[in-house]
Write a protein that holds these residues in place. Structure first.
Motif, PDB file in Angstrom:
ATOM      1  N   LEU A  76      -0.013  -0.783   2.031  1.00 24.65           N
ATOM      2  CA  LEU A  76      -1.152  -1.700   2.013  1.00 24.65           C
ATOM      3  C   LEU A  76      -2.414  -0.992   1.518  1.00 24.65           C
ATOM      4  N   CYS A  77      -2.545   0.289   1.850  1.00 20.51           N
ATOM      5  CA  CYS A  77      -3.764   1.029   1.524  1.00 20.51           C
ATOM      6  C   CYS A  77      -3.560   2.152   0.514  1.00 20.51           C
ATOM      7  N   HIS A  78      -2.321   2.627   0.382  1.00 17.65           N
ATOM      8  CA  HIS A  78      -2.059   3.781  -0.484  1.00 17.65           C
ATOM      9  C   HIS A  78      -1.166   3.418  -1.661  1.00 17.65           C
ATOM     10  N   THR A  79      -1.498   3.970  -2.822  1.00 13.64           N
ATOM     11  CA  THR A  79      -0.720   3.772  -4.035  1.00 13.64           C
ATOM     12  C   THR A  79       0.253   4.925  -4.223  1.00 13.64           C
ATOM     13  N   VAL A  80       1.465   4.590  -4.643  1.00 14.64           N
ATOM     14  CA  VAL A  80       2.437   5.567  -5.128  1.00 14.64           C
ATOM     15  C   VAL A  80       2.916   5.015  -6.463  1.00 14.64           C
TER      16      VAL A  80
END
Length: 196
Positions: A76-80
């Motif tokens: 929800l908050c972090h991109t990979v």
């Protein structure tokens, strides 16, 4: 300061030079606060060491599923890669710059350290309200805080009484309670593998 909910996120080495500028009676009280901070840091370090012993059997694919799950809600908050939110730091290459212990500490104790550019702030308004979040924009007209994965708060500069760094991360603490030890091990294995 003793009653502050953010005390656990403050590092003793940042307060010690400040206390040194005050009279001896204040320095004595400061030493008591430093002792509390150091005791809490020691407890956190011991907990990370305890958990670290159980993370060696993590599975990268299961860890990716944990990362994307509703239970952990990391994505929800972090991109990979190209997927995920933008409120927190991009974790695409996190395995290049963080070791297993640092990753585990960041997951379990998110207030321990903050990534530059993602430090939390509290904005107090002249009307008495407070807003907390990640500072996304700071202009002469307004401040914009990211207050959630899909929410922002714009506060007009004329309404702001004070802007202060916060010691409390928007990332929820206690992932070691929310996730099973296997899920935690899998999540750390996945993050450690991110070395594009």
């Amino acid at each position: 300061m003793r009653q502050s909910s953010g005390l656990a996120g403050v590092r003793a080495n940042s307060l010690k030079p400040l206390f040194a500028k005050y009279p001896p009676q204040v320095q004595k009280q400061g030493d008591e606060i430093l002792a509390l901070i150091n005791a809490d840091a020691a407890r956190q370090n011991a907990r990370v060491d305890e958990l670290l012993a159980t993370t060696s059997a993590g599975d990268i694919r299961r860890g990716q599923a944990v990362f994307n799950s509703a239970k952990a809600s990391c994505s929800l908050c972090h991109t990979v890669g190209f997927l995920g939110g933008r409120m927190g730091p991009d974790l695409t290459d996190i395995g290049k710059i963080r070791n297993e212990r640092e990753l585990l500490e960041a997951v379990v104790f998110p207030n321990a350290t903050f990534v530059r550019g993602y430090e939390p702030f509290t904005v107090a308004t002249k009307s008495g309200t407070e807003h907390s979040g990640i500072l996304k924009s700071d202009t002469a007209e307004a401040v914009v805080l990211a207050t959630g994965p899909d929410s922002e708060q714009r506060i007009a500069r004329a309404e702001i009484r004070e802007i202060q760094p916060s010691a409390v991360s928007p990332m929820p603490p206690g992932m070691d309670v929310i996730l099973s030890s296997q899920e935690l091990a899998d999540l750390v294995a996945f993050l450690k593998s991110r070395k594009r």
